[in-house]
Design a protein around this motif. Sequence first.
Motif, PDB file in Angstrom:
ATOM      1  N   ILE A  88       0.844  -1.191   0.000  1.00  0.00           N
ATOM      2  CA  ILE A  88       0.000   0.000   0.000  1.00  0.00           C
ATOM      3  C   ILE A  88       0.878   1.240   0.000  1.00  0.00           C
ATOM      4  O   ILE A  88       1.904   1.304   0.687  1.00  0.00           O
ATOM      5  N   HIS A  89       0.452   2.239  -0.752  1.00  0.00           N
ATOM      6  CA  HIS A  89       1.210   3.483  -0.853  1.00  0.00           C
ATOM      7  C   HIS A  89       1.123   4.284   0.444  1.00  0.00           C
ATOM      8  O   HIS A  89       0.124   4.226   1.170  1.00  0.00           O
ATOM      9  N   GLN A  90       2.184   5.027   0.720  1.00  0.00           N
ATOM     10  CA  GLN A  90       2.259   5.827   1.942  1.00  0.00           C
ATOM     11  C   GLN A  90       1.086   6.796   2.075  1.00  0.00           C
ATOM     12  O   GLN A  90       0.614   7.078   3.184  1.00  0.00           O
ATOM     13  N   GLY A  91       0.587   7.286   0.939  1.00  0.00           N
ATOM     14  CA  GLY A  91      -0.528   8.226   0.994  1.00  0.00           C
ATOM     15  C   GLY A  91      -1.748   7.626   1.669  1.00  0.00           C
ATOM     16  O   GLY A  91      -2.434   8.299   2.448  1.00  0.00           O
ATOM     17  N   ALA A  92      -2.036   6.346   1.384  1.00  0.00           N
ATOM     18  CA  ALA A  92      -3.160   5.675   2.035  1.00  0.00           C
ATOM     19  C   ALA A  92      -2.855   5.418   3.504  1.00  0.00           C
ATOM     20  O   ALA A  92      -3.727   5.545   4.369  1.00  0.00           O
ATOM     21  N   ALA A  93      -1.609   5.060   3.792  1.00  0.00           N
ATOM     22  CA  ALA A  93      -1.225   4.773   5.177  1.00  0.00           C
ATOM     23  C   ALA A  93      -1.305   6.012   6.054  1.00  0.00           C
ATOM     24  O   ALA A  93      -1.475   5.906   7.277  1.00  0.00           O
ATOM     25  N   ASP A  94      -1.191   7.200   5.442  1.00  0.00           N
ATOM     26  CA  ASP A  94      -1.266   8.446   6.201  1.00  0.00           C
ATOM     27  C   ASP A  94      -2.698   8.890   6.468  1.00  0.00           C
ATOM     28  O   ASP A  94      -2.930   9.829   7.226  1.00  0.00           O
ATOM     29  N   HIS A  95      -3.660   8.231   5.831  1.00  0.00           N
ATOM     30  CA  HIS A  95      -5.058   8.631   5.997  1.00  0.00           C
ATOM     31  C   HIS A  95      -5.508   8.362   7.434  1.00  0.00           C
ATOM     32  O   HIS A  95      -5.194   7.327   8.017  1.00  0.00           O
ATOM     33  N   TRP A  96      -6.286   9.292   7.994  1.00  0.00           N
ATOM     34  CA  TRP A  96      -6.673   9.185   9.408  1.00  0.00           C
ATOM     35  C   TRP A  96      -7.507   7.944   9.707  1.00  0.00           C
ATOM     36  O   TRP A  96      -7.402   7.368  10.792  1.00  0.00           O
ATOM     37  N   LEU A  97      -8.324   7.502   8.726  1.00  0.00           N
ATOM     38  CA  LEU A  97      -9.167   6.335   8.953  1.00  0.00           C
ATOM     39  C   LEU A  97      -8.510   5.056   8.462  1.00  0.00           C
ATOM     40  O   LEU A  97      -8.484   4.036   9.171  1.00  0.00           O
ATOM     41  N   ALA A  98      -7.959   5.085   7.232  1.00  0.00           N
ATOM     42  CA  ALA A  98      -7.361   3.881   6.662  1.00  0.00           C
ATOM     43  C   ALA A  98      -6.054   3.515   7.347  1.00  0.00           C
ATOM     44  O   ALA A  98      -5.705   2.330   7.450  1.00  0.00           O
ATOM     45  N   GLY A  99      -5.311   4.514   7.797  1.00  0.00           N
ATOM     46  CA  GLY A  99      -3.989   4.274   8.371  1.00  0.00           C
ATOM     47  C   GLY A  99      -3.960   3.255   9.495  1.00  0.00           C
ATOM     48  O   GLY A  99      -3.165   2.302   9.465  1.00  0.00           O
ATOM     49  N   PRO A 100      -4.808   3.395  10.522  1.00  0.00           N
ATOM     50  CA  PRO A 100      -4.803   2.396  11.599  1.00  0.00           C
ATOM     51  C   PRO A 100      -5.130   0.983  11.111  1.00  0.00           C
ATOM     52  O   PRO A 100      -4.536   0.009  11.574  1.00  0.00           O
ATOM     53  N   ALA A 101      -6.065   0.869  10.167  1.00  0.00           N
ATOM     54  CA  ALA A 101      -6.412  -0.455   9.633  1.00  0.00           C
ATOM     55  C   ALA A 101      -5.243  -1.055   8.872  1.00  0.00           C
ATOM     56  O   ALA A 101      -4.976  -2.262   8.956  1.00  0.00           O
ATOM     57  N   ILE A 102      -4.538  -0.228   8.120  1.00  0.00           N
ATOM     58  CA  ILE A 102      -3.387  -0.702   7.355  1.00  0.00           C
ATOM     59  C   ILE A 102      -2.297  -1.214   8.300  1.00  0.00           C
ATOM     60  O   ILE A 102      -1.686  -2.264   8.070  1.00  0.00           O
ATOM     61  N   SER A 103      -2.080  -0.488   9.391  1.00  0.00           N
ATOM     62  CA  SER A 103      -1.087  -0.939  10.369  1.00  0.00           C
ATOM     63  C   SER A 103      -1.512  -2.237  11.026  1.00  0.00           C
ATOM     64  O   SER A 103      -0.715  -3.175  11.179  1.00  0.00           O
TER      65      SER A 103
END
Length: 274
Positions: A88-103
């Motif tokens: 996943i691209h860093q831009g998605a990982a930085d999203h306030w909602l998607a970021g925690p799920a990605i982690s």
Amino acid sequence: MAWRPRPSDRFYRLIVRLGLFLRWAFQIRILVTGTEHLPAPGPRQGIARASTPGSGAVFAITHFGYVDFAAAELVLWKHAHAQLRFMIHQGAADHWLAGPAISATNSVVVGYSERAGALDEAVAKLVGGEYLAVFPEGGVSRSFKVRECKTGAVRMAAEAGVPVIPVSVWGAHLLLTRGHGFSPRLAWRAPVRVQVGEPLHVPRNVDAEAATAELRARLQAGIDACIADFPLPAAPGAWWMPSDLGGGAPSEAERQLLDAEDAANGRRRGSRGK
């Protein structure tokens, strides 16, 4: 730095169950062919497959909409109760909602500039027996044809000594894609076709460009097969059909111009922006 949870397979399974619930709520029909090309189910059904060294695979998924990944994961879950890890691209990982799920789902995040670390992490997961999902096109294709693919999927598979499994997804773009928001009317009883292609085995000294061209051809062949028996008829000029099939999507030439415009304006391919 925003809060990010630790990786948790329990949380991953919660997300999968949410996806299954939404599929049930909207009566979405996932129609799959080629399941014989998927990895064999593990010994314990009902529990997420444990990683087995040497048994990993790269899942190369077409990218026409924003929920293609969910269709691929639900297919693998039903077949083998297995989990996909995503690049996943860093831009998605930085999203306030998607970021925690990605982690929490232990995905591999590709940075804005430094990518070597992500590639090393991805190869390590593959060697350890994980299933890694990538979108070789690098972003959503507005023409709904498989566009030029990056060589990363092939190179990672070659280094890890695992196959690349082509997964063509058609119809999920009706649910949510670039320029077209979610429509409950379209989502209700929507068909989603998934074609799992024959695994592409690549040697360590692979010609990455040639193998990637072969991967792109297999992905498009899968899309063609999905369209051929797709149960939802398309009206002339339908926005969700390719232009060469009478649809209203941008042609390949127009798509290339739009992609070039995005690049010139510093927009990442496939972002939600126009």
